[in-house]
Design a protein around this motif. Structure first.
Motif, PDB file in Angstrom:
ATOM      1  N   SER A   1       2.455  -9.213  -7.152  1.00 11.14           N
ATOM      2  CA  SER A   1       2.397  -7.882  -6.559  1.00 11.14           C
ATOM      3  C   SER A   1       1.228  -7.155  -7.201  1.00 11.14           C
ATOM      4  O   SER A   1       0.573  -7.688  -8.105  1.00 11.14           O
ATOM      5  N   VAL A   2       0.966  -5.948  -6.742  1.00 12.10           N
ATOM      6  CA  VAL A   2      -0.076  -5.120  -7.354  1.00 12.10           C
ATOM      7  C   VAL A   2       0.539  -3.758  -7.668  1.00 12.10           C
ATOM      8  O   VAL A   2       1.501  -3.336  -7.018  1.00 12.10           O
ATOM      9  N   PRO A   3       0.018  -3.043  -8.656  1.00 12.79           N
ATOM     10  CA  PRO A   3       0.576  -1.733  -8.998  1.00 12.79           C
ATOM     11  C   PRO A   3       0.439  -0.741  -7.844  1.00 12.79           C
ATOM     12  O   PRO A   3      -0.504  -0.823  -7.052  1.00 12.79           O
ATOM     13  N   GLN A   4       1.362   0.170  -7.767  1.00  8.58           N
ATOM     14  CA  GLN A   4       1.327   1.227  -6.755  1.00  8.58           C
ATOM     15  C   GLN A   4       0.007   1.987  -6.821  1.00  8.58           C
ATOM     16  O   GLN A   4      -0.413   2.450  -7.877  1.00  8.58           O
ATOM     17  N   GLY A   5      -0.710   2.074  -5.690  1.00 10.90           N
ATOM     18  CA  GLY A   5      -1.945   2.847  -5.615  1.00 10.90           C
ATOM     19  C   GLY A   5      -3.168   2.195  -6.227  1.00 10.90           C
ATOM     20  O   GLY A   5      -4.198   2.849  -6.377  1.00 10.90           O
ATOM     21  N   VAL A   6      -3.096   0.900  -6.551  1.00 12.08           N
ATOM     22  CA  VAL A   6      -4.197   0.268  -7.284  1.00 12.08           C
ATOM     23  C   VAL A   6      -5.507   0.246  -6.501  1.00 12.08           C
ATOM     24  O   VAL A   6      -6.596   0.248  -7.089  1.00 12.08           O
ATOM     25  N   PHE A   7      -5.448   0.246  -5.166  1.00  9.11           N
ATOM     26  CA  PHE A   7      -6.663   0.205  -4.348  1.00  9.11           C
ATOM     27  C   PHE A   7      -7.059   1.577  -3.789  1.00  9.11           C
ATOM     28  O   PHE A   7      -8.070   1.685  -3.088  1.00  9.11           O
ATOM     29  N   ASP A   8      -6.309   2.589  -4.091  1.00  3.82           N
ATOM     30  CA  ASP A   8      -6.504   3.877  -3.428  1.00  3.82           C
ATOM     31  C   ASP A   8      -7.827   4.557  -3.755  1.00  3.82           C
ATOM     32  O   ASP A   8      -8.307   5.394  -2.975  1.00  3.82           O
TER      33      ASP A   8
END
Length: 344
Positions: free
Chosen positions: A188-195
């Protein structure tokens, strides 16, 4: 007259010294030099030469046998704009090894054996435009490892062993255009990591271990649905977002939603952010968190009363005390009710 002669002599000595320091006819052993391109290429070496031209702009050290680098390997080479360390045997990088390369624009460290990166190793590379870390053995990244690379447009991390990404690892990379994360072990990836990646035009996410049974996958699923036009394969070619699939199945990550799958018990994005940076994964975890929001004293009182009532009820119904005591205890209304409810 003598004073003028002395000054002219000093001038010529300094000039000749400068010319000698930039003599590209004298190249380091095992290297070839191109004075026109200001570049140095070395092959078959186990160590970085310590007499590389100080005004070199390009240094090519690929296809050597470098297993380690001294901290001062590139000190004094502050005019370098290009450094290639591909196809070596590097397992780690010493802290501060790139500190003097403040003009570096391109750094290649592909096809090595890097397992870790020291914290702050890239902090001084403020002009860096492209960073290639593909095909290593990186299992994790230090927090903030890319925070100073604000001019970065390309970041290659594909074909490593990354199992997770630190929170906010890409937050400072607002100029990043290409990001390659394919062929890792990400679940998975952390919440908002690409924002914060407002300039992103290409990203590769395929061939990972995406865990679609976890609520943590919902952010990535929604992000792919909203940015499917920039999801591409590891070569940079366009690929259908369906190519990013759940581990163990061919189900597409972008089809995992809270509404149409078993993820219905997951919190919404707003709830996730309000509760903690990390998403909850089970209903049991949510119950524990709700319990933790109560004051500790209240929890203690509730548990104490519960244990006490059980004890008294057991005493009453097993008749280990006199009838007088039972009648006295029965006069306590709440305890009487509890015991009646608990009576087998």
């Amino acid at each position: 007259m003598e004073r003028w002669f002395s000054r002219i002599t000093m001038f010529w000595m300094l000039f000749l010294g400068e010319v000698q320091s930039q003599d590209w006819t004298k190249c380091s052993t095992g290297c070839t030099c191109d004075g026109n391109k200001m570049s140095v290429t070395c092959n078959g070496l186990k160590n970085v030469p310590n007499d590389i031209q100080k005004d070199a702009k390009e240094l090519n050290l690929q296809y050597n046998k470098l297993s380690s680098l001294p901290r001062t390997a590139f000190h004094g080479l502050n005019k370098l704009t290009y450094l290639d360390l591909n196809y070596n045997e590097l397992q780690t990088l010493p802290a501060g090894v790139f500190d003097e390369l403040k003009n570096l624009e391109t750094l290649w460290i592909q096809q090595n054996q890097l397992q870790t990166l020291p914290a702050g190793v890239f902090d001084q590379l403020v002009e860096l435009d492209e960073l290639y870390l593909n095909r290593n053995q990186l299992k994790s990244l230090p927090p903030g490892v890319f925070d100073h690379l604000t001019k970065l447009t390309y970041l290659g991390l594909r074909e490593n062993q990354l199992q997770r990404l630190p929170d906010g690892v890409f937050d400072k990379l607002t100029n990043l255009k290409e990001l390659y994360l394919s062929t890792n072990q990400l679940r998975s990836v952390p919440q908002g990591v690409f924002d914060s990646l407002s300039s992103l035009s290409t990203i590769s996410l395929d061939t990972n271990h995406w865990d679609c049974k976890s609520c943590d996958i919902l952010y990535l699923s929604q992000w792919i649905r909203e940015n499917g036009d920039i999801v591409k394969d590891s070569s940079g070619s366009y690929t259908d977002p369906d190519g990013v699939t759940c581990q163990g199945t061919m189900e597409s990550v972008n089809k995992i939603t809270k509404e149409n799958t078993f993820q219905a018990g997951c919190p919404t994005t707003t709830q996730q952010m309000a509760t903690s940076p990390a998403s909850t994964t089970t209903t049991e975890t949510m119950t524990v968190r709700e319990k933790q929001t109560k004051p500790r004293m209240k929890i203690f009182q509730e548990e104490l009363f519960s244990k006490a009532s059980i004890f008294f009820c057991q005493v009453i119904f097993t008749q280990h005390v006199s009838l007088v005591v039972i009648h006295i205890l029965a006069e306590i209304p709440l305890l009487h009710i509890v015991c009646v409810v608990r009576k087998p």
